[in-house]
Enzyme design. Structure first.
Site, short mmCIF file in Angstrom:
data_model
loop_
_atom_site.label_atom_id
_atom_site.label_comp_id
_atom_site.label_asym_id
_atom_site.label_seq_id
_atom_site.Cartn_x
_atom_site.Cartn_y
_atom_site.Cartn_z
N ASP A 476 0.83 -1.20 0.00
CA ASP A 476 0.00 0.00 0.00
C ASP A 476 0.87 1.26 0.00
OD1 ASP A 476 -2.30 1.53 0.12
OD2 ASP A 476 -3.08 0.60 1.94
N ASP A 546 -10.63 2.00 -3.53
CA ASP A 546 -11.18 1.72 -2.20
C ASP A 546 -12.70 1.76 -2.23
OD1 ASP A 546 -8.86 1.26 -0.94
OD2 ASP A 546 -8.81 3.09 0.25
C1 DGJ Z 1 -5.81 1.93 1.87
C2 DGJ Z 1 -6.16 0.74 1.06
O1 DGJ Z 1 -6.59 1.11 -0.21
C3 DGJ Z 1 -7.20 -0.07 1.81
O2 DGJ Z 1 -7.62 -1.16 1.03
C4 DGJ Z 1 -6.62 -0.53 3.10
O3 DGJ Z 1 -5.56 -1.41 2.86
C5 DGJ Z 1 -6.15 0.68 3.91
N1 DGJ Z 1 -5.28 1.52 3.14
C6 DGJ Z 1 -5.43 0.24 5.16
O4 DGJ Z 1 -4.90 1.29 5.83
#
Ligand code: DGJ
Length: 779
Positions: A476, A546
Site C-alpha cells: 500500500d 477503495d
Molecule cells: C488503503 C487501502 O486502499 C485499503 O484497502 C486498506 O488497505 C487501507 N489503506 C489500510 O490502511
C-alpha cells in the site's frame, strides 16, 4: 519490422506503420503513424512528405540554405527550444553558459536485435527489434538518443530517449519526454481518465480546438487524479469502429501528457515525466533516461485498441511466476475489521472463508506496532503481541491448517512520526528540516532517493516475508507528496527528488520481487492512486479502488479496461450498505461486476446469513470454473442502453456476458444482451444461471397472491419467505455467434404486471451474468 529506405525509417507492426525521415536540415521529420501502409522504397514514401516551398511569414528559418523550413511548422520527432520551434518541446537542456537553445541533429541510426536496457527504470519485455537514432548538439557536446521498439503482434510501438553529457561542464535536463507525435490536423478527441480517492477513472472526452490541454500528476504518484493512460481518437470513433491511439507510460511518478494545437492547425501530442518541479543535473559523462512510452493504433475502435494493449501488458509488462498464472480468490480483512483485528477474529473469519471456497486470507492494516488507528507505527514492522499473542508465524500456520494461503498488508514507503523508526532516523524522511511539515493520513514519506533507506527497507521486508509462509503481499501507499525535500541530496539537486524517489522505489521492488519470486504482490495506493504500467512490471495486479460500491465499480472498472487488462484489476465483493456510499446493491450484482478481473471478498463472512453464504459459495464455485476467461479472456465493452460487457476465451469456445441497469425505467422492459468476439458461424449455447428470489423482495405485493393477508416484516412474512421462493427467469438459447453478437432478446423485465418465470426480476442496480458455450454439433 524496422526498415530503412535511404533517409527514411519505417517501423511496422501487424496492422500499423510509423514513418519518419531525415530532413535536409538534419532534424527528424515525422511522416506518418496509423493504419499499415505498403511501402517498399523511398519513392513510395515521397507522397507522405509535407511540401515546403516557402516558410510561413513571421517565423524563424532554421538556416539560410533552407529558406523553406521553419521548424515552427514542421512535423518533428523531437521538438526543441531555440531554433524556431515554439511548441511544447520534447527536450529542454540548460547549458553551463545559461543557454537553453538545443540543436540536436542526426548523426547515425542503427537497428538492435533487442531492447537496450534502461538502467534506472522498468521497461517492456520480449522485444526483438529496436531502432536507435543518435542526434548530437555539436556546440555543446551533448547527445540525444531516441529509441523505438516494435512489438509487431501487439500493434505496439514504444519510444524513449536518453540524454548523454559528453561535455566537460555540468548541464541541467529540465525536461526529457518519452514520445512526441506531430499530427497534420487536430481533428481528434483527447480522452483522459481523472478522479480522486474512491472516485477513480472518470472518462473525459476533450475536443481540442486550440491551445494546450494537459493531463498530468504532481502528486508523486501516477495518481488517481489523472491516469497516465490517454487516448486520441477520431470524433466519430466507437467501441467497434474508427481511429484510436492508446498511449501510456511505463512510469509510476509525476507524468505529463499534453496536446497542443498549433497556429497552423496541426497538433502535437507529447508525453513523459512531468517537467514541473523537475530538473536533473548531469555531470560530465552522466546520462539521463526518460521512461518508456507505449503507443497502440487501431482503425477498428476502442475495443480493438484495448485488446492489443491488454495482450501487450499480459505478455510484455507483467512478468515473473504469476504472469500468466490464475490468481487466487482472497478474503481481505480491512472492511470487516479495520484496525480492530486479533488472532481469534481472524481465525473465525478464515474458517468461514474456507467453507465458501476462498483460497487466500489477507490480513490488512492493523497487525503491527501499536497500530490501533492511522496515527502510529508505520515503519515498525513487528507484530503487535496484544493482537497476535502467539506471533505472526503461529497465525499463518493456523490459517494454513484451515486450508488457506496467507497474505499480509504492508506500507513500506511510509513512516509515522509516532514510531521507533522515525525517532531513530529523522533524516530518512522527505521533509525540510526545521520547517513545519504537512502530512497526509498522519504519515511521512521515507526518502527513497537515499540508497541506505532502500537497503534498509529491502532488509526489513525480506525479514518479514521470510518470517512465515507468506504467499501474497498487498503493498500500500497512502499519501501524496508535500514538503518535497531529500535530506540526502544537496540543495542543487532538490528538483530531482520526485524522479529519484521513483528510481529508488523501483530498486526496492526489484530487490524484493527477485528475492521472493513466488510471492504474489498486489499494488495499492489508497486504491488506484498508482495504477500504472511501472507498478505492473513488479506487481501483477493492483487494487483498483477503495470504493467497493457495485455501481461506482462498474464505471471505475469499465474505464480501466480501456488501457489495462482484466488480469491486473483486483475487485472485492463487500457488504451493504456499502461502506463508501451507503448504497445497497444486490449481492449478485456486486459479484457480477467483481468477477470481471481478479475476484476477492472484503466483508465479515462470519457474520453473514446462511442464505448469503450459500450464494457466495455458488459465486466462488462458478468463478473457479470460468476463472481463466474472467482473468485472461478478451474483453469487450458494448454500447447499448444497459451496461454490457463480454469476455471471451482465446479459443472463442467460451464467453461470459454481463448486463447491468442503473435505475428501473418503468414500462421499458425489453432488454437485449449483446455478445462480442465469438465465431460468426460458430454455434453456441447461451444460458443464465437459475436463481430463486426471496419473496420479501416483492414487498406487500405478496398479498396479491396470498390467500391470507400478510403484514410486511411480520413473523408470517418471515415464515413464508423461508419456504416460498420466487423462481428466476430462464434464458436458454441455441444459436450462432453472429446472432448472439447482434443481440439476444431477454425475458421481459418486471413492470407492475405480475411475476412468473417468464418475467425477469430486474430492480435498481440489477444485473445478470450470461454464459456462452460453443456446441460441437448444431442442436
Ligand atoms: C488503503 C487501502 O486502499 C485499503 O484497502 C486498506 O488497505 C487501507 N489503506 C489500510 O490502511
Amino acid at each position: 519490422m524496422i526498415k530503412q529506405y535511404d533517409q527514411s525509417f519505417v517501423l511496422e507492426t501487424a496492422h500499423t506503420s510509423y514513418i519518419f525521415r531525415l530532413l535536409p536540415t538534419k532534424q527528424l521529420e515525422h511522416l506518418y503513424y496509423g493504419k499499415k501502409l505498403t511501402v517498399s522504397s523511398s519513392k513510395d514514401i515521397e507522397p507522405l512528405i509535407e511540401q515546403h516551398a516557402f516558410a510561413p511569414g513571421n517565423t524563424n528559418i532554421y538556416d539560410e540554405e533552407h529558406p523553406e523550413y521553419s521548424l515552427e511548422d514542421m512535423r518533428l520527432e523531437a521538438g526543441m527550444i531555440g531554433k524556431g520551434d515554439i511548441r511544447i518541446p520534447f527536450v529542454e537542456i540548460i547549458h553551463a553558459d545559461g543557454s537553453s537553445t538545443n540543436d540536436f541533429l542526426f548523426q547515425e541510426a542503427k537497428i538492435n536485435t533487442s531492447h537496450t536496457p534502461i538502467r534506472t527504470l522498468p521497461y517492456a519485455l520480449n522485444n526483438k527489434e529496436e531502432l536507435e537514432v543518435t542526434l548530437v548538439d555539436e556546440a555543446y557536446a551533448v547527445i540525444l538518443k531516441l529509441y523505438y521498439n516494435v512489438y509487431p503482434e501487439y500493434d505496439i510501438i514504444s519510444r524513449r530517449a536518453v540524454v548523454i553529457n559528453n561535455s566537460d561542464e555540468e548541464i541541467k535536463v529540465n525536461r526529457l519526454m518519452s514520445t512526441q507525435l506531430d499530427f497534420s490536423n487536430h481533428n481528434y478527441v483527447l480522452t483522459t481518465f481523472n478522479g480522486n480517492w474512491t472516485n477513480e477513472m472518470n472518462r473525459h472526452d476533450h475536443i481540442i480546438e486550440s491551445g494546450i490541454h494537459i493531463n498530468a500528476s504532481l502528486t508523486g504518484c501516477s495518481s488517481s487524479r489523472a491516469n497516465p493512460f490517454v487516448m486520441l481518437s477520431g470524433k466519430h470513433t466507437t467501441e467497434d469502429d474508427g481511429d484510436v491511439y492508446g498511449l501510456n507510460l511505463i512510469y509510476s511518478g509525476n507524468h505529463y501528457e499534453a496536446v497542443e494545437v498549433t497556429s497552423y492547425g496541426k497538433m502535437r501530442f507529447i508525453a513523459g515525466i512531468n517537467p514541473q518541479n523537475f530538473s536533473f543535473l548531469l555531470k560530465q559523462s552522466d546520462s539521463f533516461e526518460s521512461c518508456e512510452a507505449v503507443m497502440c493504433y487501431s482503425s477498428h475502435g476502442f475495443n480493438d485498441m484495448s485488446k492489443h494493449m491488454h495482450a501487450f501488458i499480459n505478455d510484455c509488462i507483467v512478468r515473473g511466476t504469476w504472469q500468466h498464472k490464475e490468481r487466487p480468490i482472497l478474503l481481505n480483512s480491512w472492511e470487516a475489521n479495520y484496525f480492530k483485528i486479533n488472532e481469534q477474529k481472524l481465525l473465525r473469519q478464515a474458517k468461514a472463508a474456507k467453507k465458501v471456497g476462498i483460497e487466500l486470507f489477507v490480513m490488512d492494516d492493523g497487525w503491527f506496532g501499536k497500530r490501533d488507528n492511522d496515527q502510529s507505527s508505520l515503519g515498525d514492522w513487528q507484530y503487535d503481541p496484544k493482537k497476535l499473542p502467539h506471533g505472526l508465524k503461529h497465525l499463518v500456520d493456523k490459517i494454513n491448517e484451515i486450508g488457506l494461503d496467507f497474505g499480509i498488508w504492508v506500507e513500506p514507503e511510509m513512516v509515522n512520526v509516532d514510531s521507533s523508526l522515525y525517532r531513530s532516523h529523522k533524516e530518512w524522511t522527505i521533509e525540510i528540516p526545521g520547517h513545519n511539515q504537512s502530512e497526509g493520513r498522519h504519515q511521512r514519506i521515507l526518502d527513497l532517493c537515499n540508497p541506505e533507506v532502500v537497503g534498509y527497507l529491502t532488509d526489513v521486508m525480506s525479514e518479514l516475508f521470510s518470517s512465515a509462509n507468506i504467499k501474497y503481499v498487498k503493498w500500500d501507499m497512502n499519501r501524496t507528496f508535500s514538503d518535497i525535500y531529500s535530506q540526502y541530496l544537496p540543495s542543487s539537486q532538490q528538483q530531482e527528488v520526485f524522479h529519484r524517489y521513483i528510481i529508488g522505489l523501483y530498486k526496492l521492488l526489484d530487490n524484493l520481487t527477485k528475492a521472493f519470486p513466488d510471492i504474489l504482490f498486489e499494488g495499492c495506493a489508497s486504491g488506484g492512486n498508482r495504477f500504472d504500467l511501472g507498478m505492473l512490471c513488479y506487481m501483477p495486479q493492483i487494487w483498483a479502488s477503495d470504493n467497493t460500491d457495485a455501481l461506482c465499480r462498474y464505471h471505475i472498472q469499465n474505464s480501466y479496461t480501456y488501457g489495462y487488462p482484466l488480469s491486473v484489476i483486483s475487485n472485492h465483493v463487500s457488504s451493504t450498505p456499502n461502506h463508501q456510499t451507503l448504497r445497497t446493491t444486490p449481492l449478485d450484482t456486486r459479484y457480477n461486476i467483481a468477477c470481471f478481473g481478479i475476484l476477492g471478498y472484503e466483508t465479515n463472512l462470519a457474520d453473514l446469513s446462511n442464505e448469503a453464504l450459500e450464494e457466495i459459495k455458488n459465486q466462488i464455485a462458478q468463478y473457479k470454473a470460468y476463472r481463466h476467461t474472467f482473468q485472461f479472456g478478451t474483453f469487450y465493452r458494448i454500447k447499448q442502453d444497459l451496461h454490457n460487457w463480454c469476455v471471451v476465451s482465446s479459443d472463442q469456445k467460451e464467453a461470459m456476458g454481463m448486463i447491468m441497469q442503473e435505475l428501473v425505467l418503468p414500462n421499458r422492459q425489453h432488454h437485449q444482451f449483446i455478445a462480442r468476439g465469438l465465431k460468426e458461424e460458430g454455434h453456441y449455447h447461451f444460458f443464465n444461471q437459475e436463481k430463486q428470489y426471496n419473496v420479501k423482495l416483492f414487498g406487500d405485493l405478496i398479498n396479491t397472491a396470498s390467500p391470507i393477508h400478510i403484514k410486511q416484516d411480520s413473523l408470517a412474512h418471515h415464515v413464508v419467505a423461508k419456504f416460498v421462493k420466487m423462481p428466476g427467469e430462464v434464458e436458454d438459447v441455441h444459436t450462432s455467434g453472429s446472432v448472439l453478437m447482434y443481440g439476444v432478446n431477454l425475458k421481459q423485465a418486471f413492470s407492475a404486471n405480475g411475476y412468473s418465470e417468464q418475467v425477469r426480476y430486474f430492480q435498481d442496480f440489477a444485473s445478470r451474468l450470461y454464459f456462452i458455450q460453443e456446441e460441437s454439433e448444431i442442436k
